[in-house]
Design a protein around this motif. Structure first.
Motif: not given
Length: 95
Positions: A49-66
């Motif tokens: 996503f915008i050059g960021i590997p899934f591994f990283y942006w998935y974890q950052m997304l969970w910060v918002l979801i959490s």
């Protein structure tokens, strides 16, 4: 002197400890832990996503979801506590 007859006092009705609201609160708080501990579900590079590997942006997304789930759990918990307090107040008013 004759004693006045004793008025029977109704036993206090205990509310259940496990309620549907409390189960939802527990699920809201447990979901981020399960999602982050299941590493094999997100241990990959694609889709980026915008050059960021899934591994990283998935974890950052969970910060918002959490954050959202924790706020929801707090609101539900507060509503449950107010309802329990009101139910106790009504039970005590009958005696």
């Amino acid at each position: 002197m004759p004693d006045a007859p004793e008025v029977p006092v109704a036993p206090e009705v205990r509310q259940p400890v496990v309620t549907p609201v409390r189960v939802v609160v527990a699920l809201c708080l447990a979901a981020p832990f399960v999602a982050m501990l299941w590493v094999s579900s997100y241990a990959k590079v694609d889709p980026a996503f915008i050059g960021i590997p899934f591994f990283y942006w998935y974890q950052m997304l969970w910060v918002l979801i959490s954050t959202a789930l924790t706020m929801l759990a707090y609101q539900l918990w507060q509503r449950d506590q107010r309802a329990r307090k009101a139910a106790r107040g009504q039970g005590g008013a009958r005696s």
